[in-house]
Design an enzyme around this catalytic site. Structure first.
Site, PDB file in Angstrom:
ATOM      1  N   ASN A   1       0.795  -1.240   0.000  1.00 46.57           N
ATOM      2  CA  ASN A   1       0.000   0.000   0.000  1.00 46.57           C
ATOM      3  C   ASN A   1       0.824   1.285   0.000  1.00 46.57           C
ATOM      4  O   ASN A   1       0.365   2.299  -0.511  1.00 46.57           O
ATOM      5  CB  ASN A   1      -1.045  -0.012   1.128  1.00 46.57           C
ATOM      6  CG  ASN A   1      -0.440  -0.150   2.496  1.00 46.57           C
ATOM      7  OD1 ASN A   1       0.716  -0.538   2.648  1.00 46.57           O
ATOM      8  ND2 ASN A   1      -1.213   0.159   3.506  1.00 46.57           N
TER       9      ASN A   1
ATOM     10  N   LYS B   1      12.077  -8.041   1.009  1.00 47.86           N
ATOM     11  CA  LYS B   1      11.118  -8.737   0.159  1.00 47.86           C
ATOM     12  C   LYS B   1       9.873  -7.849   0.028  1.00 47.86           C
ATOM     13  O   LYS B   1       9.036  -7.801   0.930  1.00 47.86           O
ATOM     14  CB  LYS B   1      10.728 -10.087   0.772  1.00 47.86           C
ATOM     15  CG  LYS B   1      10.019 -10.975  -0.231  1.00 47.86           C
ATOM     16  CD  LYS B   1       8.999 -11.899   0.388  1.00 47.86           C
ATOM     17  CE  LYS B   1       7.725 -11.230   0.742  1.00 47.86           C
ATOM     18  NZ  LYS B   1       6.984 -10.581  -0.354  1.00 47.86           N
TER      19      LYS B   1
ATOM     20  N   SER C   1      -0.450  -7.607   7.171  1.00 45.60           N
ATOM     21  CA  SER C   1      -1.671  -7.952   7.902  1.00 45.60           C
ATOM     22  C   SER C   1      -1.352  -8.719   9.187  1.00 45.60           C
ATOM     23  O   SER C   1      -0.320  -9.382   9.296  1.00 45.60           O
ATOM     24  CB  SER C   1      -2.570  -8.799   6.999  1.00 45.60           C
ATOM     25  OG  SER C   1      -1.900  -9.985   6.666  1.00 45.60           O
TER      26      SER C   1
ATOM     27  N   GLU D   1       4.614  -4.338  12.237  1.00 44.51           N
ATOM     28  CA  GLU D   1       3.663  -3.241  11.986  1.00 44.51           C
ATOM     29  C   GLU D   1       2.466  -3.882  11.296  1.00 44.51           C
ATOM     30  O   GLU D   1       2.525  -4.206  10.109  1.00 44.51           O
ATOM     31  CB  GLU D   1       4.304  -2.182  11.085  1.00 44.51           C
ATOM     32  CG  GLU D   1       5.530  -1.515  11.675  1.00 44.51           C
ATOM     33  CD  GLU D   1       5.210  -0.518  12.778  1.00 44.51           C
ATOM     34  OE1 GLU D   1       4.020  -0.224  12.982  1.00 44.51           O
ATOM     35  OE2 GLU D   1       6.144  -0.060  13.440  1.00 44.51           O
TER      36      GLU D   1
ATOM     37  N   ARG E   1      -7.246   9.124   2.221  1.00 45.49           N
ATOM     38  CA  ARG E   1      -5.861   9.090   1.777  1.00 45.49           C
ATOM     39  C   ARG E   1      -5.558   7.673   1.312  1.00 45.49           C
ATOM     40  O   ARG E   1      -5.996   6.699   1.948  1.00 45.49           O
ATOM     41  CB  ARG E   1      -4.945   9.456   2.962  1.00 45.49           C
ATOM     42  CG  ARG E   1      -3.552   9.841   2.573  1.00 45.49           C
ATOM     43  CD  ARG E   1      -2.843  10.415   3.787  1.00 45.49           C
ATOM     44  NE  ARG E   1      -2.706   9.415   4.842  1.00 45.49           N
ATOM     45  CZ  ARG E   1      -1.583   8.763   5.115  1.00 45.49           C
ATOM     46  NH1 ARG E   1      -0.494   8.991   4.424  1.00 45.49           N
ATOM     47  NH2 ARG E   1      -1.540   7.879   6.102  1.00 45.49           N
TER      48      ARG E   1
ATOM     49  N   CYS F   1      -3.064   1.392   6.861  1.00 47.49           N
ATOM     50  CA  CYS F   1      -3.265   0.781   8.173  1.00 47.49           C
ATOM     51  C   CYS F   1      -3.774   1.814   9.157  1.00 47.49           C
ATOM     52  O   CYS F   1      -4.450   1.488  10.120  1.00 47.49           O
ATOM     53  CB  CYS F   1      -1.962   0.182   8.670  1.00 47.49           C
ATOM     54  SG  CYS F   1      -0.622   1.379   8.623  1.00 47.49           S
TER      55      CYS F   1
ATOM     56  N   GLU G   1     -10.811  -4.542   8.988  1.00 46.37           N
ATOM     57  CA  GLU G   1     -10.204  -3.434   8.252  1.00 46.37           C
ATOM     58  C   GLU G   1     -10.914  -3.314   6.911  1.00 46.37           C
ATOM     59  O   GLU G   1     -10.973  -4.293   6.160  1.00 46.37           O
ATOM     60  CB  GLU G   1      -8.742  -3.794   7.962  1.00 46.37           C
ATOM     61  CG  GLU G   1      -7.745  -3.116   8.833  1.00 46.37           C
ATOM     62  CD  GLU G   1      -6.325  -3.373   8.344  1.00 46.37           C
ATOM     63  OE1 GLU G   1      -5.979  -4.533   8.061  1.00 46.37           O
ATOM     64  OE2 GLU G   1      -5.561  -2.415   8.280  1.00 46.37           O
TER      65      GLU G   1
ATOM     66  N   SER H   1       1.471  10.461  10.649  1.00 46.62           N
ATOM     67  CA  SER H   1       2.767   9.907  10.234  1.00 46.62           C
ATOM     68  C   SER H   1       3.830  10.991  10.086  1.00 46.62           C
ATOM     69  O   SER H   1       3.586  12.025   9.474  1.00 46.62           O
ATOM     70  CB  SER H   1       2.617   9.188   8.895  1.00 46.62           C
ATOM     71  OG  SER H   1       1.607   8.222   8.998  1.00 46.62           O
TER      72      SER H   1
HETATM   73  P1  NAD Z   1      -0.038  -9.058   3.708  1.00 54.15           P
HETATM   74  O1  NAD Z   1       0.109  -9.475   5.115  1.00 54.15           O
HETATM   75  O2  NAD Z   1      -0.877  -9.871   2.821  1.00 54.15           O
HETATM   76  O3  NAD Z   1       1.381  -8.977   2.997  1.00 54.15           O
HETATM   77  C1  NAD Z   1       2.440  -8.194   3.520  1.00 54.15           C
HETATM   78  C2  NAD Z   1       3.741  -8.761   2.993  1.00 54.15           C
HETATM   79  O4  NAD Z   1       3.923 -10.068   3.522  1.00 54.15           O
HETATM   80  C3  NAD Z   1       3.836  -8.891   1.484  1.00 54.15           C
HETATM   81  O5  NAD Z   1       5.158  -8.625   1.076  1.00 54.15           O
HETATM   82  C4  NAD Z   1       3.510 -10.360   1.262  1.00 54.15           C
HETATM   83  O6  NAD Z   1       4.067 -10.863   0.083  1.00 54.15           O
HETATM   84  C5  NAD Z   1       4.178 -10.970   2.462  1.00 54.15           C
HETATM   85  N1  NAD Z   1       3.687 -12.279   2.872  1.00 54.15           N
HETATM   86  C6  NAD Z   1       2.442 -12.790   2.779  1.00 54.15           C
HETATM   87  N2  NAD Z   1       2.415 -14.042   3.278  1.00 54.15           N
HETATM   88  C7  NAD Z   1       3.675 -14.320   3.702  1.00 54.15           C
HETATM   89  C8  NAD Z   1       4.287 -15.449   4.317  1.00 54.15           C
HETATM   90  N3  NAD Z   1       3.605 -16.551   4.611  1.00 54.15           N
HETATM   91  N4  NAD Z   1       5.591 -15.377   4.612  1.00 54.15           N
HETATM   92  C9  NAD Z   1       6.304 -14.260   4.341  1.00 54.15           C
HETATM   93  N5  NAD Z   1       5.784 -13.178   3.754  1.00 54.15           N
HETATM   94  C10 NAD Z   1       4.480 -13.203   3.438  1.00 54.15           C
HETATM   95  O7  NAD Z   1      -0.514  -7.544   3.753  1.00 54.15           O
HETATM   96  P2  NAD Z   1      -0.819  -6.585   2.529  1.00 54.15           P
HETATM   97  O8  NAD Z   1      -2.134  -6.952   1.964  1.00 54.15           O
HETATM   98  O9  NAD Z   1       0.358  -6.486   1.618  1.00 54.15           O
HETATM   99  O10 NAD Z   1      -0.904  -5.189   3.282  1.00 54.15           O
HETATM  100  C11 NAD Z   1      -2.055  -4.746   3.900  1.00 54.15           C
HETATM  101  C12 NAD Z   1      -1.957  -4.959   5.399  1.00 54.15           C
HETATM  102  O11 NAD Z   1      -0.790  -4.318   5.887  1.00 54.15           O
HETATM  103  C13 NAD Z   1      -3.104  -4.342   6.148  1.00 54.15           C
HETATM  104  O12 NAD Z   1      -3.524  -5.205   7.170  1.00 54.15           O
HETATM  105  C14 NAD Z   1      -2.484  -3.074   6.744  1.00 54.15           C
HETATM  106  O13 NAD Z   1      -3.129  -2.602   7.889  1.00 54.15           O
HETATM  107  C15 NAD Z   1      -1.103  -3.526   7.012  1.00 54.15           C
HETATM  108  N6  NAD Z   1      -0.198  -2.385   7.092  1.00 54.15           N
HETATM  109  C16 NAD Z   1       0.286  -2.043   8.318  1.00 54.15           C
HETATM  110  C17 NAD Z   1       1.109  -0.954   8.438  1.00 54.15           C
HETATM  111  C18 NAD Z   1       1.633  -0.551   9.783  1.00 54.15           C
HETATM  112  O14 NAD Z   1       2.582   0.214   9.817  1.00 54.15           O
HETATM  113  N7  NAD Z   1       1.081  -1.017  10.886  1.00 54.15           N
HETATM  114  C19 NAD Z   1       1.463  -0.205   7.315  1.00 54.15           C
HETATM  115  C20 NAD Z   1       0.951  -0.585   6.074  1.00 54.15           C
HETATM  116  C21 NAD Z   1       0.127  -1.697   5.982  1.00 54.15           C
END
Ligand code: NAD
Length: 490
Positions: free
Chosen positions: A161, A184, A239, A260, A288, A294, A391, A451
């Site tokens: 995102n 990664k 996530s 995070e 935004r 998140c 979410e 932020s």
């Molecule tokens: P996601 O958890 O699906 O993926 C995040 C990352 O993890 C990606 O690079 C994905 O390829 C990788 N991933 C997925 N499965 C994995 C596994 N088994 N092993 C290793 N890596 C793996 O999340 P998303 O859909 O990319 O992002 C959205 C989520 O991120 C939302 O829940 C959002 O709230 C959160 N987010 C949090 C913050 C924060 O700072 N707290 C910031 C941005 C996004």
């Protein structure tokens, strides 16, 4: 930018893995197709790392670790500062690249370049401020030295995102602290990280300090990296369910971790709030990044006496949005990242409506090319609706009411998440009470965005562990070492 300029920019982005300072092909025999979510078209095809490629990246990070840890902090800082300067020169390119692979409106992508760049500048300054202390032990028999050393090779996993800022928020402190890293990026938006790695290379980052593996098989490639005994740190943004899985894997290797994770931010508007300022804040906190943050306000919790007025005012603003491809000037609502995101937003709205919520504007996916969802306002959302628990990650503003402060706090805290909260009130004492009673790692008091590279970003409860940015951010990549020496006078 014309279509020809877009193609020229995409051609400059590496399509290979970055391992040990070399751009190398993957050994998987597969490729990742990166799509523009506003058209559905493939914009670039890049290398898809295998497990063996991941292992090569760890080898490279481990080989570079000692040299990087012993590189002068000033030199580490200067490389980051050089990268900051170069990023300013390429700001338009990075903004366009993010808009192409992720869809966010160009103006917001420019904002992300500014925000993401600040981590480079901030941590270039922090690199030379890694402190320690020296003192006499209480018994007077010795001298206690406390110093901070780099944790070691770190694995950094980022989401789609905020393709640049989520990368710089991890890479910059790791580099500043003297850690080498394997990054990664998300398979949906890997191009920005690849282009950024090229920028760091041009800024003089030594070979192997940063390695990039792009893969469509994240779990398969990541698990052996996390299990590698030479790895010392895992930093993840994404996530909560994936974060929980990775924490379990990290436990087996007793890794330092920073997490995070997801959010479910409450946005509280009290009866004494400056309503127009609250509406300004709401627009930022909700729309935004097309709601895909998140920190996005997920639940608008508004005092019952002003809820109707607030809903009417936000609806008036929301109906003015232009929906379209993020590359076009004036667009405020770009596409969501993919079909799943559209169907998730739609399912949540439908569930809320089935339980009694009222749609004031929007409420449907946009027909046609690209993965668009209408900017939406729903009100009178009933307790038990899924939209209050999950979410949304889309442009849906959902309103519930409260009766008094205790009710507002109970509703705000009624979630397993605890990333950020927003509060609009003119009552200072109430604001101060809420600082302590809201269970979130961050709070916006009469503002809709919190932020900042100079501030500690992070959550409590299931929103995560650790902080990124601020003075705390570099600490996530440092280990404390304590040394005792005898009293030098005896
Ligand atoms: P996601 O958890 O699906 O993926 C995040 C990352 O993890 C990606 O690079 C994905 O390829 C990788 N991933 C997925 N499965 C994995 C596994 N088994 N092993 C290793 N890596 C793996 O999340 P998303 O859909 O990319 O992002 C959205 C989520 O991120 C939302 O829940 C959002 O709230 C959160 N987010 C949090 C913050 C924060 O700072 N707290 C910031 C941005 C996004």
């Amino acid at each position: 930018m014309t279509a020809a300029q877009e193609s020229e920019l995409l051609a400059q982005v590496p399509d290979l893995l970055f391992i040990g300072g070399d751009w190398v092909d993957s050994t998987s025999g597969r490729a990742i197709e990166v799509h523009d979510p506003s058209t559905g078209l493939v914009i670039k095809t890049i290398a898809d790392a295998s497990v063996a490629d991941g292992a090569r990246a760890v080898d490279a990070a481990v080989a570079a670790q000692d040299g990087w840890a012993s590189t002068a902090p000033r030199v580490r800082g200067e490389i980051l500062r050089g990268a900051f300067d170069l990023l300013q020169k390429r700001a338009d390119e990075f903004a366009m690249l993010m808009t192409l692979e992720m869809g966010k409106p160009l103006a917001e992508a420019r904002g992300e370049v500014a925000y993401g760049g600040e981590f480079l500048r901030w941590f270039s300054e922090e690199a030379v401020r890694i402190g320690g202390h020296y003192g006499v032990n209480p018994e007077g028999t010795g001298r206690m030295i406390v110093t901070h050393l780099p944790v070691g090779p770190s694995f950094l996993i980022t989401p789609w995102n905020f393709p640049l800022a989520m990368a710089t928020r991890k890479i910059a402190p790791a580099i500043a602290a003297g850690c080498t890293a394997i990054v990664k990026p998300a398979e949906l938006t890997p191009l920005t990280t690849l282009y950024f790695a090229k920028l760091l290379e041009e800024s003089g980052l030594p070979k192997g300090v940063l390695n990039v593996v792009t893969t469509s098989t994240s779990g398969e490639v990541s698990a052996p990296i996390i299990a590698d005994p030479r790895l010392r740190k895992l930093s993840f943004t994404g996530s909560t369910p994936v974060g929980v899985r990775l924490l379990k894997q990290a436990a087996d290797n007793v890794l330092r971790t920073s997490m995070e994770l997801g959010g479910n931010a409450p946005f509280l508007v009290f009866e004494d709030a400056d309503l127009e300022k609250a509406v300004d804040g709401a627009m930022l906190a909700k729309f935004r990044n097309v709601g895909q943050a998140c920190t996005a306000a997920n639940r608008f919790i508004v005092h019952e006496s002003i809820a109707e007025d607030f809903a009417a005012r936000v609806t008036a603003r929301v109906t003015q949005f232009t929906i379209g491809r993020g590359t076009e000037e004036g667009v405020g609502i770009g596409p969501l990242i993919n079909e799943d995101a559209v169907s998730k937003a739609d399912t949540l709205v439908r569930d809320a409506v089935a339980r009694g919520a009222r749609v004031l504007t929007g409420g449907s996916a946009v027909e046609g090319i690209g993965t668009f969802y209408e900017p939406t306002v729903i009100t009178e959302v009933q307790a038990g609706s899924d939209i209050l628990r999950e979410e949304i990650f889309g442009p849906v503003l959902s309103i519930v009411t409260f009766t008094d402060e205790a009710d507002a706090v109970a509703k705000a805290n009624d979630t397993e998440y605890g990333l950020v909260s927003y509060v609009f009130t003119r009552d200072l004492a109430r604001g101060q009470r809420l600082v302590e009673s809201l269970q979130t790692g961050m709070m916006g008091l009469n503002v809709g965005v919190v932020s900042n590279a100079a501030a500690p970003f992070g959550g409590v409860k299931q929103s995560g562990l650790g902080r990124e940015g601020g003075a705390e951010g570099i600490g996530e990549y440092l280990e404390t070492k304590y040394v005792l020496t005898p009293d030098p006078f005896v």
